[in-house]
Scaffold this active site. Sequence first.
Site, PDB file in Angstrom:
ATOM      1  N   SER A  69       0.801  -1.227   0.000  1.00  0.00           N
ATOM      2  CA  SER A  69       0.000   0.000   0.000  1.00  0.00           C
ATOM      3  C   SER A  69       0.832   1.274   0.000  1.00  0.00           C
ATOM      4  O   SER A  69       0.318   2.345  -0.304  1.00  0.00           O
ATOM      5  CB  SER A  69      -0.947   0.018   1.206  1.00  0.00           C
ATOM      6  OG  SER A  69      -0.223   0.163   2.407  1.00  0.00           O
ATOM      7  N   LYS A 140       0.944   4.656   6.806  1.00  0.00           N
ATOM      8  CA  LYS A 140       0.377   5.497   5.750  1.00  0.00           C
ATOM      9  C   LYS A 140       1.060   6.860   5.790  1.00  0.00           C
ATOM     10  O   LYS A 140       1.851   7.162   6.679  1.00  0.00           O
ATOM     11  CB  LYS A 140      -1.133   5.695   5.946  1.00  0.00           C
ATOM     12  CG  LYS A 140      -1.961   4.422   6.008  1.00  0.00           C
ATOM     13  CD  LYS A 140      -2.014   3.675   4.693  1.00  0.00           C
ATOM     14  CE  LYS A 140      -2.822   2.384   4.826  1.00  0.00           C
ATOM     15  NZ  LYS A 140      -2.727   1.545   3.614  1.00  0.00           N
TER      16      LYS A 140
END
Length: 255
Positions: A69, A140
């Site tokens: 990701s 993230k």
Amino acid sequence: MDTEAKHTERDRSSAPEAGSEEGARSSRIPDRFAAMSWRRAAALGGVCAVFLLLFSNYVVQPFLIPSGSMESTLRIGDRVLVNKLAYRFGSVPHRGDVVVFDGTGSFVQETPEENPVVALVHGVAASLGLAEPAGTDFVKRVVGVGGDRVVCCDKRGRVEVNGRPVDEEYLHLGDAPSAAPFDIVVPDGKLWMMGDHRSNSRDSRDHLGEPGGGMVPVDRVIGRVDWIGWPLGRLGSLARTAAFDGIREPGGTHG
């Protein structure tokens, strides 16, 4: 006179006989030293393990990247070093920071049940970067902080923060900033998180309709990813992005 024979006899007579008390005592000395050496090695190993765990819990923690990701910034199998002191003394996450956080209540609504012993062993291994992180830990990039209005997308398909488009040079090659449109205002004390591989990242966008709205509380941030420690070919500090330079603060001043 055969002096050589007498010396030989004297040498033999001075040596402890097999089974004698002196012979038994001398044979026990190496055993005692061996036992002491093992105890010292075990004690040293225990001290080192405790030091590593404390260092990992409070200063720098290795973190194994389990998914794609955050590609190409971080790759599957990378072991990064998370700076846990980055936000300890009044500092807060900034736009563009890559952080590890506990997604309980934002990305994960219910904590999965685990066997306590298995969870403990896995937690220790994960804290040393030897196993994948807990199912509630995520990595993230911070795209919006408290008070920011984050919108996607403008006419050129870019994310806007407080009315200014962001040229996200860190995005995975070929990815659009977002396939799904959104227009949100980040509450104070919260963060809007997105992965760099937008087409392969479940992030704040995917939790908009859930409790918490995909916003991550600042106090859930574990630390900032500052270095890549493995593999050796990627060893080094994580490059800072200038994509958010010049973004206006919610009050109207430039950041």
